[in-house]
Structures are given as structure tokens and as C-alpha cells.
Design an enzyme around this catalytic site. Structure first.
Site, mmCIF file in Angstrom:
data_model
loop_
_atom_site.group_PDB
_atom_site.id
_atom_site.type_symbol
_atom_site.label_atom_id
_atom_site.label_comp_id
_atom_site.label_asym_id
_atom_site.label_seq_id
_atom_site.Cartn_x
_atom_site.Cartn_y
_atom_site.Cartn_z
ATOM 1 N N ARG A 1 -13.399 -2.380 12.260
ATOM 2 C CA ARG A 1 -13.587 -1.468 11.124
ATOM 3 C C ARG A 1 -15.023 -0.954 11.128
ATOM 4 N NH1 ARG A 1 -13.167 -2.911 4.598
ATOM 5 N NH2 ARG A 1 -15.042 -1.763 4.000
ATOM 6 N N ASP B 1 -8.562 -9.273 5.464
ATOM 7 C CA ASP B 1 -9.961 -8.843 5.482
ATOM 8 C C ASP B 1 -10.820 -10.026 5.924
ATOM 9 O OD1 ASP B 1 -12.462 -7.786 4.939
ATOM 10 O OD2 ASP B 1 -11.967 -7.135 2.910
ATOM 11 N N TYR C 1 -1.054 -7.159 3.501
ATOM 12 C CA TYR C 1 -2.499 -7.096 3.697
ATOM 13 C C TYR C 1 -3.193 -7.908 2.612
ATOM 14 C CZ TYR C 1 -7.280 -5.343 3.797
ATOM 15 O OH TYR C 1 -8.659 -5.266 3.853
ATOM 16 N N GLU D 1 -13.145 3.543 8.026
ATOM 17 C CA GLU D 1 -13.082 3.467 6.568
ATOM 18 C C GLU D 1 -13.640 4.732 5.923
ATOM 19 O OE1 GLU D 1 -11.702 2.608 4.065
ATOM 20 O OE2 GLU D 1 -12.519 0.788 3.194
ATOM 21 N N ASN E 1 -6.662 3.115 5.413
ATOM 22 C CA ASN E 1 -6.807 2.425 4.135
ATOM 23 C C ASN E 1 -6.572 3.434 3.018
ATOM 24 O OD1 ASN E 1 -7.456 0.651 2.091
ATOM 25 N ND2 ASN E 1 -9.667 0.795 2.390
ATOM 26 N N ASP F 1 -15.959 -7.189 -5.618
ATOM 27 C CA ASP F 1 -16.098 -7.295 -4.168
ATOM 28 C C ASP F 1 -17.486 -6.831 -3.734
ATOM 29 O OD1 ASP F 1 -15.612 -7.527 -1.463
ATOM 30 O OD2 ASP F 1 -14.495 -5.647 -1.320
ATOM 31 N N CYS G 1 -17.348 -3.041 -1.399
ATOM 32 C CA CYS G 1 -16.074 -2.372 -1.161
ATOM 33 C C CYS G 1 -16.299 -1.073 -0.398
ATOM 34 C CB CYS G 1 -15.383 -2.088 -2.500
ATOM 35 S SG CYS G 1 -13.867 -1.118 -2.364
ATOM 36 N N HIS H 1 -9.845 -7.842 10.271
ATOM 37 C CA HIS H 1 -10.783 -6.778 10.637
ATOM 38 C C HIS H 1 -12.216 -7.209 10.368
ATOM 39 C CE1 HIS H 1 -11.185 -5.365 6.418
ATOM 40 N NE2 HIS H 1 -9.872 -5.303 6.351
ATOM 41 N N GLU I 1 -16.180 -5.671 10.167
ATOM 42 C CA GLU I 1 -16.830 -4.398 9.865
ATOM 43 C C GLU I 1 -18.305 -4.405 10.237
ATOM 44 O OE1 GLU I 1 -17.787 -4.840 5.158
ATOM 45 O OE2 GLU I 1 -15.694 -5.103 5.784
ATOM 46 N N ASP J 1 -14.278 -9.258 6.348
ATOM 47 C CA ASP J 1 -15.606 -8.730 6.022
ATOM 48 C C ASP J 1 -16.462 -8.523 7.281
ATOM 49 O OD1 ASP J 1 -15.130 -8.599 3.218
ATOM 50 O OD2 ASP J 1 -15.377 -10.766 3.111
#
Length: 318
Positions: A177, A103, A60, A207, A230, A75, A140, A130, A132, A105
């Protein structure tokens, strides 16, 4: 459940002959309902090489780790599509038969940018990404104060991602996500993921789950759709052993910070040793550098040069 050391990451020639690469390999792993795909978090070529050598089935690429290692910043949505895609492409290329989940974002913009993100990630060899539902100025997932976009905006991102995957005729796995749990509650997060499945995503990712009950419930509600967990030590989600998480029904487990903490601790310690004693510790010897070179393909480069009739590296391995 899956075995962490199921493959020999040091035997790159053998793994390169696998009939599955990247996204196809990940989809094959997800076909087995008894299998849980364990993904250590990596953020550069060195940590990726270590994960490959350890024999993990997948990796990942953490956005937080990428932001800190590539940019030197926390982040907070600072990394761009170019930053993330470039890093993902490098990591994915090290051993294409080890799937890389990356990721992505928020997709870095509206629907057009999301399609561009999916296209670039797919062409870079990324196995899954993913998208989100945070605002563009994201943070984060285990930090407080997250701001969540309306459902319509989130769903438009997912539709764009699915459209890009289908138009490319790509096997890249689309993961939806949601960070809505913190702001709007568990039920809202579930409803968003249920709609995401109708849109056509392959995997869902809720998440910052807060209790074991929520962890078990999301897997039960989502049924046959693979659910990603996660694991962030010290975060809001309770931490359980892989065996127990697998029994709950999770199909993918990511550990984004797995390499960050040890790196922070060990390198800080070595820097302090040099500062206080005036010399490096024995662990920082040339032997360690040679070991690192071998980990990162030295022997493969020597073999390629030799097979091609070159002599550039004839004495390097001595």
C-alpha cells in the site's frame, strides 16, 4: 465479476469442507481475472459473523474499526501489533475458509518487526495483509496531513515482508500500500508500486485515488498485478458501483467503514430511546439476543456438546 452472495455463510459445516482455506482460497479467487473479491469491513467477532452469514467470499479487518472497537481510540497509529494480530486471529478463526485481509499498518517497526508481523499474521490464519509507506505515527488513509517515508525505508519494509513469507513457505498474500498520492503525487505512487512488484509483493494498493481517470490508469499500468481499491464514502476517492469498478480492472474492493456507520447510528438511537422513554425499544427484546446467539454459534455448541455425550446445553435452545 464475483457474486456477493455466492456462498452460504450459515452452513459452516459445508464451508469447512472446502479444499481451500485462508490464503490459498484468496489466491484461488485472484487467479480468475474476471473475478472481483468484495470485502466488507469488519472489526470484531459480531460484525465478522454477520459478514460470514451474508455469504461474502472474503472479509477485511479494518485498522480504524479495530482501533475504535478494541481500544476506543481513533485510527492514529495507536493500535499495536499485539492489538491487531489478536483481533485478526479471532476473526480469521471463525470460518477459516473465508479469507481475511487485514490491515498491518507500517509493519510496526523496521525490517525485523515487519518479518515478525508477517510471521504472526500468517500463523494467525490471516489470508493477506498490507504494509504502507506512512511514518510510524500514521493516520487513516483518507485524512489530511499524512507523512510518507523515503522510498528506501518503504522498500525495506516490503522486502522484509516478502522474505518472511518465503521463509515461512506461506501462501499469505502480501499487499503493498502506498499513501504517497496525497503528498508526492500520482506518478510517485505508481513508481513505488512498480518497484514493489519487482520486490515480490502479490497485490498493490494505491490509497486515496482522486479521480476516475486515476482509478482506471493504475489498473492499466499495473497490468496483470491485482490492484486493490479502498472505498470510503465521503473520502477523496470517487465512489462507483461494484460493476463499474470491476470494469476498471480492480480485483479486490474493501469497504472498511461499511459496518461502522450503521452501528454508530443504530446504537446511538437505541441508547437515546432508553434515556428518553425509560424503556428499551421492542427491537432490543430477548428475541433479538437469541437471534444473535444463534448467529454466533449457539447451535454448533449445542451439537458438539450432544455429540460428545454432554448435557450442559440440553435446555439452552428451548
Amino acid at each position: 465479476m464475483g457474486s456477493i452472495g455466492a456462498t452460504n455463510g450459515n452452513d459452516s459445516n459445508v464451508k469447512a469442507c472446502s479444499p481451500f482455506t485462508g490464503a490459498k482460497r484468496l489466491r484461488e479467487l485472484l487467479k480468475d481475472p474476471s473475478k472481483v473479491v468484495i470485502c466488507p469491513g469488519v472489526f470484531d467477532g459480531f460484525t465478522a459473523r454477520l459478514a460470514i452469514a451474508a455469504g461474502y467470499d472474503a472479509m477485511y479487518m479494518t485498522g480504524a474499526g479495530t482501533s475504535m472497537s478494541k481500544l476506543g481510540w481513533a485510527d492514529l497509529g495507536i493500535a499495536t501489533l499485539d492489538d491487531m494480530r489478536g483481533n485478526a486471529e479471532m476473526i480469521a478463526s471463525l470460518n477459516p475458509s473465508v479469507p481475511l485481509i487485514a490491515d498491518a499498518d507500517t509493519g510496526y517497526g523496521g525490517p525485523v518487526m515487519v518479518t515478525r508481523t508477517v510471521t504472526q499474521y500468517a500463523r494467525a490464519g490471516v489470508a493477506a495483509l498490507h504494509i504502507e509507506d506512512q511514518v510510524q505515527e500514521k493516520r487513516c488513509g483518507h485524512l489530511l496531513g499524512k507523512q510518507i517515508v523515503d522510498r528506501d525505508i518503504y522498500f525495506s519494509r516490503l522486502r522484509a515482508a516478502v522474505l518472511a513469507r518465503d521463509q515461512l513457505q506461506s501462501d499469505i498474500v502480501i499487499i503493498a500500500r502506498t499513501d504517497a498520492r496525497q503528498t508526492y503525487g500520482f506518478d510517485e505512487a505508481i513508481e513505488r508500486l512498480q518497484e514493489a512488484v519487482k520486490i515480490g509483493v502479490d497485490v498493490v494498493f494505491l490509497e486515496a485515488l482522486q479521480t476516475k481517470e486515476e482509478m482506471e490508469k493504475v489498473c492499466k499500468i499495473m497490468g496483470d498485478t491485482p490492484v486493490l481499491l479502498n472505498v470510503v464514502p465521503g473520502g477523496v476517492t470517487p465512489e462507483y458501483a461494484v460493476e463499474e469498478v470491476s470494469k476498471m480492472g480492480f480485483r479486490i474492493i474493501i469497504y472498511p467503514g461499511l459496518c461502522i456507520g450503521p452501528l454508530l447510528e443504530s446504537v446511538s438511537k437505541e441508547l437515546k430511546v432508553l434515556q428518553t422513554t425509560g424503556k428499551a425499544s421492542p427491537k432490543s427484546s430477548a428475541g433479538g439476543v437469541k437471534e444473535a446467539f444463534n448467529l454466533c454459534g449457539l447451535q454448533e455448541c449445542i451439537d458438539i456438546d450432544k455429540q460428545a455425550g454432554g448435557k450442559a446445553y440440553s435446555t439452552v435452545g428451548q
